[in-house]
Design a protein around this motif. Structure first.
Motif, PDB file in Angstrom:
ATOM      1  N   PHE A   1       1.623   9.175   3.688  1.00 32.41           N
ATOM      2  CA  PHE A   1       0.416   9.063   4.493  1.00 32.41           C
ATOM      3  C   PHE A   1      -0.465  10.297   4.361  1.00 32.41           C
ATOM      4  CE2 PHE A   1      -1.820   9.667   8.565  1.00 32.41           C
ATOM      5  CZ  PHE A   1      -2.531   8.472   8.625  1.00 32.41           C
ATOM      6  N   ASP A   2       0.175  11.464   4.201  1.00 32.95           N
ATOM      7  CA  ASP A   2      -0.604  12.698   4.118  1.00 32.95           C
ATOM      8  C   ASP A   2       0.256  13.800   3.511  1.00 32.95           C
ATOM      9  OD1 ASP A   2      -2.862  14.330   4.499  1.00 32.95           O
ATOM     10  OD2 ASP A   2      -2.053  15.117   6.375  1.00 32.95           O
ATOM     11  N   VAL A   3      -0.396  14.738   2.828  1.00 28.57           N
ATOM     12  CA  VAL A   3       0.246  15.943   2.300  1.00 28.57           C
ATOM     13  C   VAL A   3      -0.673  17.108   2.638  1.00 28.57           C
ATOM     14  CG1 VAL A   3       1.050  17.171   0.253  1.00 28.57           C
ATOM     15  CG2 VAL A   3       1.372  14.685   0.416  1.00 28.57           C
ATOM     16  N   SER A   4      -0.140  18.105   3.339  1.00 20.52           N
ATOM     17  CA  SER A   4      -0.975  19.220   3.768  1.00 20.52           C
ATOM     18  C   SER A   4      -1.294  20.149   2.603  1.00 20.52           C
ATOM     19  CB  SER A   4      -0.279  20.011   4.878  1.00 20.52           C
ATOM     20  OG  SER A   4       0.862  20.682   4.373  1.00 20.52           O
ATOM     21  N   GLY A   5      -2.365  20.907   2.765  1.00 19.53           N
ATOM     22  CA  GLY A   5      -2.736  21.888   1.755  1.00 19.53           C
ATOM     23  C   GLY A   5      -3.336  21.253   0.517  1.00 19.53           C
ATOM     24  N   ASN A   6      -3.456  22.069  -0.500  1.00 18.28           N
ATOM     25  CA  ASN A   6      -4.052  21.617  -1.760  1.00 18.28           C
ATOM     26  C   ASN A   6      -2.969  21.516  -2.824  1.00 18.28           C
ATOM     27  OD1 ASN A   6      -5.933  20.941  -3.715  1.00 18.28           O
ATOM     28  ND2 ASN A   6      -6.482  23.063  -4.150  1.00 18.28           N
ATOM     29  N   VAL A   7      -2.170  20.452  -2.743  1.00 16.01           N
ATOM     30  CA  VAL A   7      -1.044  20.264  -3.656  1.00 16.01           C
ATOM     31  C   VAL A   7      -1.494  19.438  -4.857  1.00 16.01           C
ATOM     32  CG1 VAL A   7       1.280  19.344  -3.908  1.00 16.01           C
ATOM     33  CG2 VAL A   7       0.569  20.368  -1.732  1.00 16.01           C
ATOM     34  N   PRO A   8      -1.313  19.935  -6.064  1.00 15.03           N
ATOM     35  CA  PRO A   8      -1.736  19.190  -7.253  1.00 15.03           C
ATOM     36  C   PRO A   8      -1.097  17.805  -7.319  1.00 15.03           C
ATOM     37  CG  PRO A   8      -1.126  21.439  -7.834  1.00 15.03           C
ATOM     38  CD  PRO A   8      -0.726  21.246  -6.404  1.00 15.03           C
ATOM     39  N   GLY A   9      -1.914  16.801  -7.550  1.00 16.34           N
ATOM     40  CA  GLY A   9      -1.415  15.439  -7.698  1.00 16.34           C
ATOM     41  C   GLY A   9      -1.302  14.654  -6.414  1.00 16.34           C
ATOM     42  N   ALA A  10      -1.492  15.317  -5.262  1.00  7.14           N
ATOM     43  CA  ALA A  10      -1.331  14.624  -3.988  1.00  7.14           C
ATOM     44  C   ALA A  10      -2.368  13.527  -3.807  1.00  7.14           C
ATOM     45  CB  ALA A  10      -1.408  15.617  -2.830  1.00  7.14           C
ATOM     46  N   ASP A  11      -3.594  13.773  -4.282  1.00 10.51           N
ATOM     47  CA  ASP A  11      -4.655  12.792  -4.099  1.00 10.51           C
ATOM     48  C   ASP A  11      -4.381  11.484  -4.826  1.00 10.51           C
ATOM     49  OD1 ASP A  11      -4.902  14.285  -6.489  1.00 10.51           O
ATOM     50  OD2 ASP A  11      -6.964  13.624  -6.737  1.00 10.51           O
ATOM     51  N   LYS A  12      -3.497  11.510  -5.810  1.00  8.98           N
ATOM     52  CA  LYS A  12      -3.208  10.299  -6.595  1.00  8.98           C
ATOM     53  C   LYS A  12      -2.178   9.395  -5.914  1.00  8.98           C
ATOM     54  CE  LYS A  12      -4.250  12.228 -11.171  1.00  8.98           C
ATOM     55  NZ  LYS A  12      -4.827  13.498 -10.687  1.00  8.98           N
ATOM     56  N   VAL A  13      -1.440   9.931  -4.926  1.00 10.56           N
ATOM     57  CA  VAL A  13      -0.377   9.134  -4.312  1.00 10.56           C
ATOM     58  C   VAL A  13      -0.543   8.939  -2.805  1.00 10.56           C
ATOM     59  CG1 VAL A  13       1.279   9.794  -6.093  1.00 10.56           C
ATOM     60  CG2 VAL A  13       1.098  11.173  -4.012  1.00 10.56           C
ATOM     61  N   VAL A  14      -1.263   9.836  -2.131  1.00 11.43           N
ATOM     62  CA  VAL A  14      -1.443   9.685  -0.688  1.00 11.43           C
ATOM     63  C   VAL A  14      -2.221   8.400  -0.399  1.00 11.43           C
ATOM     64  CG1 VAL A  14      -2.635  10.613   1.337  1.00 11.43           C
ATOM     65  CG2 VAL A  14      -1.296  12.130  -0.127  1.00 11.43           C
ATOM     66  N   GLY A  15      -1.685   7.599   0.516  1.00 12.32           N
ATOM     67  CA  GLY A  15      -2.330   6.344   0.886  1.00 12.32           C
ATOM     68  C   GLY A  15      -1.976   5.169   0.000  1.00 12.32           C
ATOM     69  N   GLN A  16      -1.191   5.400  -1.040  1.00 14.41           N
ATOM     70  CA  GLN A  16      -0.814   4.337  -1.960  1.00 14.41           C
ATOM     71  C   GLN A  16       0.518   3.715  -1.540  1.00 14.41           C
ATOM     72  OE1 GLN A  16      -2.937   3.393  -4.503  1.00 14.41           O
ATOM     73  NE2 GLN A  16      -4.270   4.905  -3.520  1.00 14.41           N
ATOM     74  N   VAL A  17       0.544   2.389  -1.453  1.00 16.99           N
ATOM     75  CA  VAL A  17       1.777   1.684  -1.105  1.00 16.99           C
ATOM     76  C   VAL A  17       2.689   1.642  -2.333  1.00 16.99           C
ATOM     77  CG1 VAL A  17       2.772  -0.509  -0.375  1.00 16.99           C
ATOM     78  CG2 VAL A  17       0.628   0.293   0.650  1.00 16.99           C
ATOM     79  N   LEU A  18       3.945   1.978  -2.137  1.00 14.11           N
ATOM     80  CA  LEU A  18       4.893   1.969  -3.243  1.00 14.11           C
ATOM     81  C   LEU A  18       5.443   0.564  -3.477  1.00 14.11           C
ATOM     82  CD1 LEU A  18       6.972   5.213  -2.572  1.00 14.11           C
ATOM     83  CD2 LEU A  18       4.921   4.916  -3.972  1.00 14.11           C
ATOM     84  N   SER A  19       5.539   0.197  -4.742  1.00 15.89           N
ATOM     85  CA  SER A  19       6.119  -1.096  -5.099  1.00 15.89           C
ATOM     86  C   SER A  19       6.702  -1.001  -6.500  1.00 15.89           C
ATOM     87  CB  SER A  19       5.063  -2.207  -5.051  1.00 15.89           C
ATOM     88  OG  SER A  19       4.144  -2.072  -6.124  1.00 15.89           O
ATOM     89  N   GLN A  20       7.635  -1.892  -6.796  1.00 12.60           N
ATOM     90  CA  GLN A  20       8.254  -1.915  -8.116  1.00 12.60           C
ATOM     91  C   GLN A  20       7.238  -2.253  -9.197  1.00 12.60           C
ATOM     92  OE1 GLN A  20      11.197  -0.934  -8.704  1.00 12.60           O
ATOM     93  NE2 GLN A  20      12.464  -1.236  -6.895  1.00 12.60           N
TER      94      GLN A  20
END
Length: 261
Positions: A75-94
């Motif tokens: 749902f969220d990742v604090s700070g400026n972590v590389p790559g976080a914008d590509k996965v935050v908010g994305q539903v995981l599925s096979q």
């Protein structure tokens, strides 16, 4: 195992005497890498009801949406972590292997440098739809190639490994105090062990009471003359006697605290 049984087991674990809390968060590991990842997966696998688990990995907060022992996404990742914008908010599925892979890479990146991982549980944030089931902890372990049962090395071993460059000599013992590993000039350490260890352990037990088997580190400056200090690290049946430069005492104490909590 039924959901009720799983929930009961989880509540019992939370009430255990050996749980450690820091700023309201429960510490789940003081280790990094695969061991830290395995600790995350075990928390996911233990969560039955819909929750947001906020993992503090080092100094980064990662809010994970978990339900039914499955990770639905971040749902969220604090700070400026590389790559976080590509996965935050994305539903995981096979069906979305790239996002699944990127999520694992992000968590491993954070875990690889962590010296402590803690978790807080709070009501679930709005995320996806009820049809978005997510991935089981077992499925994540398989996809990310993580051993879900990975356990840290014993604390004294971790202490020795983490501080090897700062130790002049060391003598490690376990299993009824049989020497397992040594390095450097251990003659002074052997003399200390032979002449003083029994009295020291007796006194330590008297002072510690029922927590006598718990981890503790004692540093003494000057027993071998100027420029050499002595440390005694103990945890259960493990013992390490080591010598080091006195100016390293603070760093060694901080390392021991980070390892043992």
């Amino acid at each position: 195992m039924s959901e009720l049984t799983a929930l009961t087991d989880r509540l019992a674990a939370l009430a255990a005497e050996d749980e450690v809390f820091v700023a309201g968060a429960r510490v789940i590991t003081h280790d990094s890498g695969e061991v830290a990842m395995a600790a995350l997966l075990r928390e996911i696998d233990s969560t039955v009801l819909e929750r947001t688990l906020v993992f503090t990995i080092g100094d980064v907060d990662v809010a994970a949406i978990v339900a039914g022992r499955r990770l639905r996404g971040l749902f969220d990742v604090s700070g400026n972590v590389p790559g976080a914008d590509k996965v935050v908010g994305q539903v995981l599925s096979q069906e979305d292997a790239p996002t699944l892979k990127a999520t694992g890479a992000l968590l491993m990146f954070l875990c690889s440098a962590a010296n402590r991982v803690s978790v807080r549980s709070k009501p679930m944030d709005s995320f996806g739809t009820s049809a978005d089931a997510g991935i089981t902890a077992a499925g994540l372990a398989e996809f990310w190639d993580i051993d879900p049962d990975a356990q840290p090395a014993p604390p004294v071993i971790r202490f020795m490994t983490a501080n090897a460059a700062s130790l002049m000599a060391y003598m490690y013992m376990a299993d009824n105090n049989v020497a397992k590993e040594t390095a450097g000039n251990t003659a002074p350490l052997e003399a200390v062990w032979k002449d003083q260890a029994a009295a020291y352990r007796k006194r330590q037990k008297e002072l510690s009471g029922k927590k006598a088997g718990g981890p503790h580190l004692t540093c003494l400056e000057g027993p071998f003359g100027p420029g050499t200090a002595l440390a005694i690290a103990m945890a259960g049946d493990e013992v390490c006697l080591c010598t080091f430069a006195p100016d390293q005492m603070g760093a060694l104490a901080a390392s021991w605290q980070a390892i043992t909590g």
